[in-house]
Write a protein that holds these residues in place. Structure first.
Motif, PDB file in Angstrom:
ATOM      1  N   THR A 112       0.842  -1.207   0.000  1.00 10.41           N
ATOM      2  CA  THR A 112       0.000   0.000   0.000  1.00 10.41           C
ATOM      3  C   THR A 112       0.869   1.245   0.000  1.00 10.41           C
ATOM      4  O   THR A 112       0.599   2.212  -0.729  1.00 10.41           O
ATOM      5  N   ASN A 113       1.920   1.235   0.818  1.00 13.28           N
ATOM      6  CA  ASN A 113       2.858   2.362   0.842  1.00 13.28           C
ATOM      7  C   ASN A 113       3.472   2.598  -0.531  1.00 13.28           C
ATOM      8  O   ASN A 113       3.606   3.740  -0.985  1.00 13.28           O
ATOM      9  N   THR A 116       0.808   3.934  -3.078  1.00  7.62           N
ATOM     10  CA  THR A 116       0.453   5.320  -2.777  1.00  7.62           C
ATOM     11  C   THR A 116       1.599   6.265  -3.101  1.00  7.62           C
ATOM     12  O   THR A 116       1.398   7.332  -3.704  1.00  7.62           O
ATOM     13  N   SER A 117       2.804   5.880  -2.731  1.00  8.41           N
ATOM     14  CA  SER A 117       3.976   6.735  -2.967  1.00  8.41           C
ATOM     15  C   SER A 117       4.234   6.927  -4.455  1.00  8.41           C
ATOM     16  O   SER A 117       4.497   8.041  -4.919  1.00  8.41           O
ATOM     17  N   ASP A 220       8.853  11.564   4.768  1.00 12.16           N
ATOM     18  CA  ASP A 220       7.622  10.791   4.858  1.00 12.16           C
ATOM     19  C   ASP A 220       6.428  11.611   4.391  1.00 12.16           C
ATOM     20  O   ASP A 220       6.585  12.736   3.927  1.00 12.16           O
ATOM     21  N   GLN A 221       5.221  11.022   4.546  1.00 16.39           N
ATOM     22  CA  GLN A 221       4.020  11.691   4.047  1.00 16.39           C
ATOM     23  C   GLN A 221       3.664  12.952   4.812  1.00 16.39           C
ATOM     24  O   GLN A 221       2.876  13.770   4.341  1.00 16.39           O
ATOM     25  N   HIS A 237       5.554   7.116   1.733  1.00 16.70           N
ATOM     26  CA  HIS A 237       4.747   6.576   2.827  1.00 16.70           C
ATOM     27  C   HIS A 237       5.536   5.497   3.560  1.00 16.70           C
ATOM     28  O   HIS A 237       6.149   4.627   2.939  1.00 16.70           O
ATOM     29  N   ILE A 238       5.493   5.529   4.887  1.00 12.59           N
ATOM     30  CA  ILE A 238       6.411   4.707   5.684  1.00 12.59           C
ATOM     31  C   ILE A 238       5.741   3.880   6.773  1.00 12.59           C
ATOM     32  O   ILE A 238       6.404   3.095   7.452  1.00 12.59           O
ATOM     33  N   GLU A 239       4.428   4.037   6.983  1.00 11.84           N
ATOM     34  CA  GLU A 239       3.794   3.331   8.100  1.00 11.84           C
ATOM     35  C   GLU A 239       3.719   1.824   7.857  1.00 11.84           C
ATOM     36  O   GLU A 239       3.506   1.367   6.727  1.00 11.84           O
ATOM     37  N   ASP A 245       8.974   2.526  11.680  1.00  9.63           N
ATOM     38  CA  ASP A 245       8.520   2.844  10.339  1.00  9.63           C
ATOM     39  C   ASP A 245       9.261   1.995   9.323  1.00  9.63           C
ATOM     40  O   ASP A 245      10.367   1.515   9.567  1.00  9.63           O
TER      41      ASP A 245
END
Length: 290
Positions: A112-113, A116-117, A220-221, A237-239, A245
């Motif tokens: 997902t990260n 999205t990134s 990050d975001q 995105h890093i979560e 992270d």
């Protein structure tokens, strides 16, 4: 409908061209010291921006929020996310985690990260960074924080093989003035800085920019305070379902940049690798197959 995966800053930037002159003045005031600038009362926000209170109310609704309280609640959530320590972060994930194996949950979060990134990453910014890093007339400096220093070292190790004039800066801020002393206008400073941002990196970025050094930022975001000083910013995105992270997406972009730079001047890179292998041979660094 408001996209909750985007930060308030993202929303402001997306709507900026459709704002009135007073609303743009307000938006610029909010972004100047984001997100802290938006944490006061609606009257304080209006006074700081030099606009009326109704202007604030109209703009937040234009951004898609039901009202100023919802707008500010999102800012508070972002601020909490950026300063959360590993223990608090792990407790939050553990409470929300689905009852599945960690490998699957982690893979889902990382993918997902990445999606999205990549959806937010501009190829023009990537190409610009690759061009700067590949310019042999520029000195390239790499620096990171307590955790991200490892990413800076990884990037440096590869770039040192590809091209000359590369320097890994010490993570000790007291040593930075000596590095800055050697920086020239047009040189490139690559900075890694993610949430719980390190104040010293922001200071370094300000000084480097004042000396006309080009800054490439990996963050990050929520965006490091270094961002306003960076010419190129990779907002990634890093979560992940962990106390820590994830660096997977950051490493992905770093490795893509390494390939872009080495392929842009492969003949020279190949010659450097050939020479380096000869040096490894002399040093007997690696075991030979029997």
């Amino acid at each position: 409908m408001l996209n909750t995966s985007k930060t308030v800053s993202d929303v402001i930037h997306a709507h900026f061209n459709g704002l009135t002159r007073a609303e743009r003045q307000l938006a610029e005031s909010l972004l100047e010291n984001y997100p802290v600038s938006g944490l006061g009362s609606i009257t304080t926000i209006a006074e700081n921006a030099g606009v009326s209170t109704p202007t604030v109310a109209r703009m937040v609704q234009k951004l898609g929020y039901k009202g100023y309280p919802e707008f500010q609640a999102h800012l508070h959530q972002e601020l909490e996310a950026t300063i959360s320590n590993p223990i608090a972060k792990h407790d939050r994930w553990a409470a929300d985690a689905p009852n599945r194996h960690i490998l699957n949950r982690f893979a889902e979060a990382v993918m997902t990260n990445l999606r999205t990134s990549l959806g937010e990453l501009k190829t023009a910014s990537f190409d610009e960074a690759a061009l700067l890093l590949g310019d042999r007339n520029r000195n390239i400096y790499f620096v990171g924080g307590r955790i991200t220093g490892a990413l800076a070292e990884y990037f440096f190790t590869h770039m040192q093989v590809i091209r000359p004039k590369t320097t890994l800066m010490s993570s000790n801020a007291s040593a930075w003035p000596q590095y800055v002393l050697n920086m020239q206008a047009g040189d490139v400073l690559v900075i890694f800085d993610i949430r719980r941002y390190e104040a010293d990196l922001t200071t370094l970025a300000k000084v480097a920019k004042a000396n006309k050094v080009e800054i490439i930022l990996f963050t990050d975001q929520w965006m490091s305070p270094v961002a306003p000083h960076a010419g190129t910013c990779f907002k990634l995105h890093i979560e992940a379902p962990s106390a820590w992270d994830s660096s997977v997406v950051t490493l992905f972009v770093v490795e893509a940049l390494i390939e872009a730079v080495q392929s842009s001047s492969w003949d020279e890179t190949r010659e450097r690798i050939h020479t380096l292998e000869g040096l490894f041979e002399q040093a007997r660094l690696f075991r030979k197959p029997k």
